[in-house]
Scaffold this active site. Structure first.
Site, mmCIF file in Angstrom:
data_model
loop_
_atom_site.group_PDB
_atom_site.id
_atom_site.type_symbol
_atom_site.label_atom_id
_atom_site.label_comp_id
_atom_site.label_asym_id
_atom_site.label_seq_id
_atom_site.Cartn_x
_atom_site.Cartn_y
_atom_site.Cartn_z
ATOM 1 N N GLU A 209 -59.613 13.728 -18.464
ATOM 2 C CA GLU A 209 -58.935 13.941 -17.180
ATOM 3 C C GLU A 209 -59.436 12.861 -16.228
ATOM 4 O O GLU A 209 -60.550 12.942 -15.717
ATOM 5 C CB GLU A 209 -59.239 15.344 -16.645
ATOM 6 C CG GLU A 209 -58.714 16.469 -17.524
ATOM 7 C CD GLU A 209 -57.204 16.507 -17.608
ATOM 8 O OE1 GLU A 209 -56.540 15.904 -16.732
ATOM 9 O OE2 GLU A 209 -56.677 17.136 -18.533
ATOM 10 N N CYS A 243 -58.663 13.725 -7.254
ATOM 11 C CA CYS A 243 -58.071 12.841 -8.260
ATOM 12 C C CYS A 243 -56.554 12.732 -8.126
ATOM 13 O O CYS A 243 -55.973 11.713 -8.484
ATOM 14 C CB CYS A 243 -58.451 13.286 -9.669
ATOM 15 S SG CYS A 243 -57.915 14.963 -10.081
#
Length: 456
Positions: A209, A243
């Protein structure tokens, strides 16, 4: 710290088969839920110390999201764990085909500092639900939250089942040298490549991720006032240290001045005219990242914000204008409260700007034009995103979350978390009361005709 000893103990515990029992998993998820509720105030205090997160933001973006996903998974894990029947082809008559779900074994979860509780515990929920043991490598940068996680997990689970490891880069290297069964990593692309390289030596499957430069497109047909509020919320939440935050703004020239005005109004509404004095405004995690962000602003045209508080590691919500693809700030993921604007005249131009970079983790499009919406979704590859909003795609257990290409591989949340930590094993059970001779030697023309009939 004897990393090898920890891994061996977990492998031995996994071999007992206890974690494969679905009731054991549900019980473990229940214990984790109770522990989170017990430690909720400590978690929020730690997040305040690490990142100056407010109680509201800590619950909204960390504790609450974690509990929501845990509840969703706990209710469904028994159903997901059952064998799955599938149709058997005529050529395999008479047989039964099914898929069994089995855990990988000992999993390693490496979590980051920006959402240090959420991004550590949410993958753990999937690992537990699927029947794995887990080693949690927490971040040193979010020191206080890591300490609370360590205390909470050690009080709740035996270390041969779930344990927390803290430490420097050398500890990570030791972990990556072990023959683990699965690695789940959240962080930057540079470290992600190292994790994948290390995992490849032992053929360990990985989920990465990562992040990247996620574009936010505001097209002239958008509801500009609402768009500005939603963009400001997504960009400056956690001081941009998210993010999936909009990394840069692609703004149509026709509405540039009006939209910038609305952005400034939304910033003042959310953070007041003195955001550096706002106790609910998150700080930058450490001096290294603070200095990096300050350097990215140097020499650029600041149209809003720009002031800093070095002592408290805070940077005002900042907007930069006259940015091009050659600007230094467009060469790396910003991961902070600095928002560069690149303008475009038509949607084709915006599309081409995005396509010059790597596939982003997220994309946000503000428009009322269905043709433009369809075009962007068709032509641009990205991990996930929103039409007319930002970042809320990750706040549901019914949608998988993950990147593509340079922004990551694999996904999680809800059932996808269970699937990520589960090996699906294909089984064919053949019955003995009939044994069709077509597959056996000798082969002849008649068998060839039958074969083509079965397999066409």
């Amino acid at each position: 710290m004897d990393i090898n000893h920890i891994v061996r103990k977990q492998k031995e515990f996994f071999k007992t088969g206890r974690t494969k029992d679905v009731d054991f998993r549900i019980d473990a998820l229940g214990k984790l839920e109770q522990a989170i509720r017990k430690y909720e105030s400590k978690i929020e205090e730690a997040l305040k110390k690490d990142l100056n997160k407010s109680e509201f933001e800590s619950y909204m973006a960390e504790v609450g999201l974690t509990l929501s996903d845990l509840t969703f998974i706990k209710k469904r894990v028994k159903r997901w764990s059952k064998d799955e029947r599938v149709l058997t082809p005529l050529s395999q008559f008479h047989a039964k085909s099914f898929i069994t779900k089995e855990p990988y074994g000992v999993t390693l979860i490496i979590s980051p500092w920006n959402y240090p509780f959420l991004l550590c515990i949410e993958p753990l929920i999937g690992a537990i639900a699927a029947g794995n043991c887990a080693i949690l490598k927490v971040s040193r940068d979010s020191k206080y939250t890591s300490e609370v996680i360590c205390e909470m997990i050690s009080e709740t689970f035996p270390e041969e089942y779930i344990t927390v490891v803290n430490g420097n880069r050398e500890v990570v290297n030791q972990l990556l040298e072990e023959k683990l069964d699965y690695i789940f990593f959240t962080g930057g692309a540079a470290v992600g490549k190292i994790v994948m390289e290390k995992a490849a030596k032992n053929l360990i499957p990985v989920t990465l991720e990562l992040g990247g430069k996620s574009p936010c497109i505001v097209e002239k047909s958008a509801d500009l006032k609402i768009a500005a509020k939603r963009v400001v919320f997504g960009k400056y939440l956690n001081s941009g240290q998210t993010c999936v935050a909009p990394d840069y703004l692609l703004l149509q020239n026709d509405v540039k001045d009006e939209f910038i005005k609305y952005l400034k109004e939304a910033i003042a509404l959310f953070y007041t005219n003195e955001p550096l004095q706002n106790d609910s405004y998150t700080n930058i995690i450490n001096e290294k990242h603070f200095n990096r962000l300050v350097n990215l602003m140097k020499g650029e045209k600041i149209v809003h914000g720009g002031d800093i508080d070095r002592e408290n590691l805070k940077i005002e919500p900042t907007i930069l204008d006259k940015i091009t693809l050659d600007s230094p700030i467009m060469k790396e993921e910003i991961f902070g409260p600095v928002f560069p604007i690149i303008t475009f005249d038509n949607i084709e131009e915006a599309e081409n700007i995005i396509l010059q970079g790597e596939k982003p983790l997220a994309l946000y499009l503000f428009t009322k034009n269905k043709r433009i919406e369809d075009r962007i979704l068709k032509n641009i590859s990205f991990g996930g995103g929103c039409i007319n909003d930002t970042i809320i795609q990750l706040a549901t257990s019914r949608l998988p979350f993950g990147g593509v290409g340079n922004s990551g591989m694999g996904s999680y949340h809800g059932k996808q978390s269970f699937d990520t930590f589960t090996h699906k094993r294909s089984i064919v059970k053949k019955y003995n009361w009939i044994d069709l001779p077509i597959r056996y030697l000798p082969y002849d023309d008649f068998k060839m005709k039958l074969l083509k009939l079965f397999l066409k």
